[in-house]
Design an enzyme around this catalytic site. Sequence first.
Site, mmCIF file in Angstrom:
data_model
loop_
_atom_site.group_PDB
_atom_site.id
_atom_site.type_symbol
_atom_site.label_atom_id
_atom_site.label_comp_id
_atom_site.label_asym_id
_atom_site.label_seq_id
_atom_site.Cartn_x
_atom_site.Cartn_y
_atom_site.Cartn_z
ATOM 1 N N ASP A 173 -6.870 -0.948 -4.615
ATOM 2 C CA ASP A 173 -7.705 -2.092 -4.232
ATOM 3 C C ASP A 173 -9.176 -1.815 -4.558
ATOM 4 O OD1 ASP A 173 -6.437 -4.349 -3.382
ATOM 5 O OD2 ASP A 173 -6.332 -3.767 -1.271
ATOM 6 N N GLN A 219 -3.114 -3.920 3.451
ATOM 7 C CA GLN A 219 -3.451 -5.352 3.471
ATOM 8 C C GLN A 219 -4.416 -5.621 4.627
ATOM 9 O OE1 GLN A 219 -2.365 -7.731 1.173
ATOM 10 N NE2 GLN A 219 -3.787 -9.077 2.221
ATOM 11 N N LYS A 273 2.321 -10.244 -4.034
ATOM 12 C CA LYS A 273 2.047 -8.987 -4.755
ATOM 13 C C LYS A 273 3.358 -8.298 -5.126
ATOM 14 C CE LYS A 273 -2.439 -8.540 -2.566
ATOM 15 N NZ LYS A 273 -3.242 -7.976 -1.475
#
Length: 294
Positions: free
Chosen positions: A118, A95, A51
């Site tokens: 997200d 994460q 990422k």
Amino acid sequence: MILNGKEIAAEIRAEIREQIDALKAQGARVPKLAIVLVGNNPASETYVNNKLKACAEVGIEALKLAYPTEITEQTLLTEIHRLNSDETIDGFIVQLPLPDHISETTVMRAIDYRKDVDGLTPENVGRTVQGLPSIVSATPKGIRELLARYQIRTEGKHVVVIGRSNIVGKPIAMLLMQRPYLSVPSMSAASLGDATVTICHSKTRDLKSICLTADIIIVAAGCPNLLTADMVKDGATIIDVGINRVDGKLVGDVDFEHVAPKAAYITPVPGGVGPMTIVSLLQNTLQAYHEHTR
Ligand code: NDP
């Protein structure tokens, strides 16, 4: 025909880079993303590094915030509140998975939905369900974009989704059954929807008969060779979300070799949905930036 996610993702990255170059040329600051990583799970570290690399490629400023496995839930929540109010950060992600002593639900709830790139907070999920503007989670957003870029219409089609997770199965089903929430004349991701959707899972009876009636099958089960040629009608579109390692090789959930000759369109693994997921995170960061600086 192969749905080449790698190629489409590269196209979208170039578009994002252009927009960020334009911001720089105007003297504006660039979008900034923070990635929270707890512990040292090797798979998570790889995902985070990918990422960071993707952000660097398009000119998004990205920051990794690493915390030890032993961090308490309370300290992590304090960090999240700090990120929520940090004016220099446009979006951030935590994460997953988190260590067992930290509740993922509590952590997700603490994230300001406007910075939730997200798209996993209850607020963003709820807004998506209601057809309101929202930040859509990366994998479903990527699948929708891939369909749109190949001009694959979903209106009136029967879409079968195998898998009911919060990150893939449920949101993609929701997106494709929606009335398109933006009135856009041309074929774009926002104009997709209007499908008749069936969601299947491990307790579904006679998966084969259901799949045989599908115009589009989206498989997100994490089960190699789950979808075989006898379950697919001629001319169907197949989206394989699965990522499995078999004998050291990366494979999806579809028996690609035998299903591909029957399919009108099919995604490969790797090179299909995976690259679209990462690029969607970049798009979401840009979206959060525009909302934030508006
Ligand atoms: P989950 O394990 O959370 O969900 C899997 C779903 O599949 C569950 O709903 C499960 O049913 C269902 N399922 C499992 N086996 C069967 C079966 N034999 N028949 C029918 N349904 C079945 O997984 P995720 O949604 O998180 O991920 C799915 C796959 O996609 C994984 O391989 C993951 O690695 C991959 N993935 C890929 C991404 C990408 O960018 N390409 C991004 C995210 C995930 P039940 O609910 O009854 O248990």
